[in-house]
Write an enzyme that holds these catalytic residues in place. Structure first.
Site, PDB file in Angstrom:
ATOM      1  N   GLN A   1      15.931 -30.798   4.366  1.00  0.00           N
ATOM      2  CA  GLN A   1      15.102 -31.112   3.369  1.00  0.00           C
ATOM      3  C   GLN A   1      13.826 -30.748   3.166  1.00  0.00           C
ATOM      4  O   GLN A   1      13.849 -30.844   2.316  1.00  0.00           O
ATOM      5  CB  GLN A   1      14.794 -32.517   3.531  1.00  0.00           C
ATOM      6  CG  GLN A   1      16.737 -33.403   3.212  1.00  0.00           C
ATOM      7  CD  GLN A   1      16.728 -34.658   3.455  1.00  0.00           C
ATOM      8  OE1 GLN A   1      16.836 -35.746   2.446  1.00  0.00           O
ATOM      9  NE2 GLN A   1      16.436 -35.373   4.915  1.00  0.00           N
TER      10      GLN A   1
ATOM     11  N   CYS B   1      11.276 -13.578 -13.847  1.00  0.00           N
ATOM     12  CA  CYS B   1      11.907 -13.047 -12.988  1.00  0.00           C
ATOM     13  C   CYS B   1      12.310 -11.572 -13.024  1.00  0.00           C
ATOM     14  O   CYS B   1      12.536 -10.827 -14.088  1.00  0.00           O
ATOM     15  CB  CYS B   1      13.700 -13.527 -12.872  1.00  0.00           C
ATOM     16  SG  CYS B   1      14.718 -12.885 -11.937  1.00  0.00           S
TER      17      CYS B   1
ATOM     18  N   HIS C   1      16.881 -28.442  -0.389  1.00  0.00           N
ATOM     19  CA  HIS C   1      15.550 -28.947  -0.813  1.00  0.00           C
ATOM     20  C   HIS C   1      15.133 -27.960  -1.202  1.00  0.00           C
ATOM     21  O   HIS C   1      13.488 -28.475  -2.053  1.00  0.00           O
ATOM     22  CB  HIS C   1      15.246 -30.141  -0.645  1.00  0.00           C
ATOM     23  CG  HIS C   1      15.771 -31.226  -0.902  1.00  0.00           C
ATOM     24  ND1 HIS C   1      15.659 -32.505  -0.218  1.00  0.00           N
ATOM     25  CD2 HIS C   1      16.989 -31.275  -1.404  1.00  0.00           C
ATOM     26  CE1 HIS C   1      16.753 -33.268  -0.666  1.00  0.00           C
ATOM     27  NE2 HIS C   1      17.937 -32.948  -1.347  1.00  0.00           N
TER      28      HIS C   1
ATOM     29  N   GLY D   1      14.513 -37.913  12.230  1.00  0.00           N
ATOM     30  CA  GLY D   1      13.497 -37.418  10.620  1.00  0.00           C
ATOM     31  C   GLY D   1      13.956 -37.788   9.385  1.00  0.00           C
ATOM     32  O   GLY D   1      13.445 -36.876   9.132  1.00  0.00           O
TER      33      GLY D   1
ATOM     34  N   GLU E   1      12.875 -44.536  12.612  1.00  0.00           N
ATOM     35  CA  GLU E   1      13.161 -46.676  13.268  1.00  0.00           C
ATOM     36  C   GLU E   1      14.779 -46.213  12.534  1.00  0.00           C
ATOM     37  O   GLU E   1      15.314 -44.658  12.410  1.00  0.00           O
ATOM     38  CB  GLU E   1      12.832 -46.700  12.087  1.00  0.00           C
ATOM     39  CG  GLU E   1      12.577 -46.373  10.357  1.00  0.00           C
ATOM     40  CD  GLU E   1      11.705 -46.708   9.251  1.00  0.00           C
ATOM     41  OE1 GLU E   1      11.721 -47.023   9.506  1.00  0.00           O
ATOM     42  OE2 GLU E   1      11.858 -45.431   8.675  1.00  0.00           O
TER      43      GLU E   1
ATOM     44  N   ASN F   1      15.100 -41.110  15.246  1.00  0.00           N
ATOM     45  CA  ASN F   1      14.347 -41.370  13.978  1.00  0.00           C
ATOM     46  C   ASN F   1      13.042 -41.993  14.989  1.00  0.00           C
ATOM     47  O   ASN F   1      13.829 -43.060  16.053  1.00  0.00           O
ATOM     48  CB  ASN F   1      14.819 -41.913  12.815  1.00  0.00           C
ATOM     49  CG  ASN F   1      14.516 -41.388  12.156  1.00  0.00           C
ATOM     50  OD1 ASN F   1      14.522 -40.249  10.828  1.00  0.00           O
ATOM     51  ND2 ASN F   1      14.476 -42.552  11.085  1.00  0.00           N
TER      52      ASN F   1
HETATM   53  P1  NAD Z   1      11.933 -39.947   4.577  1.00  0.00           P
HETATM   54  O1  NAD Z   1      10.556 -40.247   3.861  1.00  0.00           O
HETATM   55  O2  NAD Z   1      12.224 -40.677   3.419  1.00  0.00           O
HETATM   56  O3  NAD Z   1      12.183 -40.488   5.993  1.00  0.00           O
HETATM   57  C1  NAD Z   1      11.797 -39.988   6.930  1.00  0.00           C
HETATM   58  C2  NAD Z   1      12.524 -40.864   8.253  1.00  0.00           C
HETATM   59  O4  NAD Z   1      11.639 -40.327   8.992  1.00  0.00           O
HETATM   60  C3  NAD Z   1      11.994 -41.966   8.143  1.00  0.00           C
HETATM   61  O5  NAD Z   1      12.839 -43.078   8.547  1.00  0.00           O
HETATM   62  C4  NAD Z   1      10.064 -42.394   9.126  1.00  0.00           C
HETATM   63  O6  NAD Z   1      10.592 -43.367  10.536  1.00  0.00           O
HETATM   64  C5  NAD Z   1      11.286 -40.758  10.283  1.00  0.00           C
HETATM   65  N1  NAD Z   1       9.774 -40.125  11.151  1.00  0.00           N
HETATM   66  C6  NAD Z   1       8.685 -40.441  10.419  1.00  0.00           C
HETATM   67  N2  NAD Z   1       8.156 -39.677  11.478  1.00  0.00           N
HETATM   68  C7  NAD Z   1       9.126 -39.676  12.972  1.00  0.00           C
HETATM   69  C8  NAD Z   1       8.867 -38.562  13.712  1.00  0.00           C
HETATM   70  N3  NAD Z   1       7.525 -38.398  13.939  1.00  0.00           N
HETATM   71  N4  NAD Z   1       9.799 -38.770  14.537  1.00  0.00           N
HETATM   72  C9  NAD Z   1      10.951 -39.276  13.861  1.00  0.00           C
HETATM   73  N5  NAD Z   1      10.855 -39.865  12.890  1.00  0.00           N
HETATM   74  C10 NAD Z   1       9.995 -39.783  12.123  1.00  0.00           C
HETATM   75  O7  NAD Z   1      12.615 -38.410   4.626  1.00  0.00           O
HETATM   76  P2  NAD Z   1      14.025 -37.664   4.487  1.00  0.00           P
HETATM   77  O8  NAD Z   1      14.544 -38.281   4.506  1.00  0.00           O
HETATM   78  O9  NAD Z   1      13.242 -36.214   4.681  1.00  0.00           O
HETATM   79  O10 NAD Z   1      13.492 -37.774   2.491  1.00  0.00           O
HETATM   80  C11 NAD Z   1      12.293 -37.449   1.692  1.00  0.00           C
HETATM   81  C12 NAD Z   1      12.600 -36.274   0.784  1.00  0.00           C
HETATM   82  O11 NAD Z   1      11.405 -35.267   0.600  1.00  0.00           O
HETATM   83  C13 NAD Z   1      13.246 -34.779   1.343  1.00  0.00           C
HETATM   84  O12 NAD Z   1      14.152 -34.872   0.040  1.00  0.00           O
HETATM   85  C14 NAD Z   1      11.999 -34.312   1.424  1.00  0.00           C
HETATM   86  O13 NAD Z   1      12.839 -32.497   0.850  1.00  0.00           O
HETATM   87  C15 NAD Z   1      10.857 -33.831   0.704  1.00  0.00           C
HETATM   88  N6  NAD Z   1       9.640 -34.021   2.153  1.00  0.00           N
HETATM   89  C16 NAD Z   1       9.162 -32.556   2.613  1.00  0.00           C
HETATM   90  C17 NAD Z   1       8.546 -33.151   3.300  1.00  0.00           C
HETATM   91  C18 NAD Z   1       8.398 -32.194   3.895  1.00  0.00           C
HETATM   92  O14 NAD Z   1       8.717 -30.033   3.754  1.00  0.00           O
HETATM   93  N7  NAD Z   1       7.661 -31.719   5.158  1.00  0.00           N
HETATM   94  C19 NAD Z   1       7.787 -33.783   3.238  1.00  0.00           C
HETATM   95  C20 NAD Z   1       7.755 -34.859   2.487  1.00  0.00           C
HETATM   96  C21 NAD Z   1       9.031 -35.777   1.514  1.00  0.00           C
END
Ligand code: NAD
Length: 271
Positions: free
Chosen positions: A107, A160, A125, A200, A232, A230
Site C-alpha cells: 500500500q 501524457c 496505491h 505493518g 498491535e 504488526n
Molecule cells: P496504517 O497507518 O493504517 O497502519 C499501520 C499499522 O502498522 C498500524 O497498525 C501500526 O500499529 C503498525 N506499525 C507501525 N509501525 C510498525 C512497525 N515498525 N512494525 C510493525 N507494525 C507497525 O497504515 P496502512 O494500513 O498501510 O494504511 C494507510 C494508507 O496510507 C495506505 O493506503 C498507504 O498507502 C498510505 N501511507 C503510506 C505510507 C508510505 O508510503 N510509507 C505512509 C503512510 C500512509
C-alpha cells in the site's frame, strides 16, 4: 515470540507460493510516519485526513490547481527522496532472492521495497515517484518532467507523452479507484498464494483489506496460511482472518524469520 517466528519460518519454507502484503508500518522504522498507529498522521491530526479526502475531487475539478497545490504545499510523508529502506524491507528482498516470496503487494507509495531490491512489486496505491495518465494509464517517472519549470511557464498540468491527456500523480487518492491492472493482478496473486505474510498494516483501507480475506476464501477447500506481523492487533487478528500475529516491529522480526528460513534451507534445500 521466538516460537512464532520459528513457526513462520517453517511455514515459509513449506510454502509453494508465498506473497507479502505491506502497509505504512513497515516504513515507520525508515522515518516515514504511518496514518493510524499511535504516532500516526491521522491519529495526531484528524483535520489532515479530512483534507486528504478532497485531493481527488480537486484533481477532477481542476487539474492545474491540483498540481499547483502539490508543488507548493507541504508533503504529508516528508521528503521521500531521502528515505532509505530498513531491515524489514531488506529481509523481504532477501526472501524474494531465495525464491520463496513470489510477489509483494504494497500500500506504500514510498518506493522503498524497490530500493531494497524487490523486483516483483505491485504498488497497490501507486508510487510517489511516478505520474499516471488518466486516459491510457501509462506511467512515467516523475523525474522525466520538470514540474517546477512547467509551473513557472504556466504549463500545468503535465500531459501524457503517449496519448496527450492529463497526468496526475500515480498515488491513488481517497475516492479514486485502484488502477484496473494493479487491482486485477493483486486479486489474482491473493487467490493463488498458499501463504500470505501481512506486515505493518491496520488492514482497514478497502479494497486492499479484501486481499487477505480472498486468500482465506480459496476455492478447492485450500486456504492460505496467513501470518501477520504488526505492532498491535488489527481487524485481521480480531476477526481470526490471520492464523497468528507476531506482535512487534517488522524491522526486528522479519530479519529473524529470514535468518531462520536460511538455516532450515541449509538442511533441506528449497524447491
Ligand atoms: P496504517 O497507518 O493504517 O497502519 C499501520 C499499522 O502498522 C498500524 O497498525 C501500526 O500499529 C503498525 N506499525 C507501525 N509501525 C510498525 C512497525 N515498525 N512494525 C510493525 N507494525 C507497525 O497504515 P496502512 O494500513 O498501510 O494504511 C494507510 C494508507 O496510507 C495506505 O493506503 C498507504 O498507502 C498510505 N501511507 C503510506 C505510507 C508510505 O508510503 N510509507 C505512509 C503512510 C500512509
Amino acid at each position: 515470540m521466538m516460537d512464532l517466528m520459528k513457526r513462520a519460518a517453517a511455514d515459509l519454507a513449506k510454502s509453494t507460493y508465498a506473497i507479502a502484503l505491506t502497509g505504512a508500518g513497515i516504513s515507520t522504522e525508515s522515518g516515514i510516519p504511518d496514518f493510524r498507529g499511535p504516532s500516526g498522521i491521522w491519529t495526531k491530526d484528524p483535520e489532515a485526513e479530512k483534507r486528504a479526502y478532497q485531493s481527488y475531487a480537486k484533481f477532477q475539478r481542476n487539474p492545474k490547481e491540483y498540481w499547483e497545490d502539490r508543488l507548493t504545499g507541504p508533503s504529508l510523508l516528508g521528503d521521500l527522496d531521502k528515505m532509505a529502506p530498513n531491515s524489514g524491507h531488506y529481509a523481504l528482498a532477501e526472501l524474494e532472492r531465495m525464491g520463496i516470496l513470489k510477489y509483494l503487494i504494497t500500500q506504500n507509495i514510498d518506493g522503498l521495497h524497490q530500493k531494497a531490491g524487490n523486483k516483483r512489486v505491485l504498488d497497490y496505491h501507486g508510487n510517489a515517484f511516478k505520474l499516471r495518465c488518466v486516459s491510457c494509464s501509462a506511467r512515467f517517472e516523475a523525474r522525466e518532467f520538470d514540474l517546477r519549470r512547467l509551473r513557472m511557464e504556466g504549463q500545468l498540468p503535465p500531459l501524457c507523452q503517449r496519448c496527450g491527456d492529463v497526468l496526475k500523480s500515480d498515488v491513488v487518492h481517497f475516492h479514486e479507484p485502484i488502477p484496473a491492472d494493479v487491482a486485477q493482478q493483486s486479486l489474482a496473486e491473493a487467490g493463488k498464494c498458499d501463504l500470505m505474510l501481512v506486515c505493518g498494516t491496520s488492514a482497514v483501507v478497502y479494497p486492499f483489506a479484501m486481499l487477505p480475506r480472498v486468500a482465506k476464501q480459496r476455492q478447492l477447500g485450500k486456504e492460505a496460511v496467513l501470518i501477520e506481523i504488526n505492532a498491535e492487533p488489527t481487524s485481521l487478528t480480531e476477526g481470526k482472518v490471520s492464523d497468528y500475529l507476531i506482535q512487534g516491529k517488522t524491522g526486528q522480526i522479519l530479519p529473524k524469520i529470514v535468518e531462520e528460513v536460511s538455516r532450515i534451507s541449509e538442511r533441506q534445500p528449497f524447491k
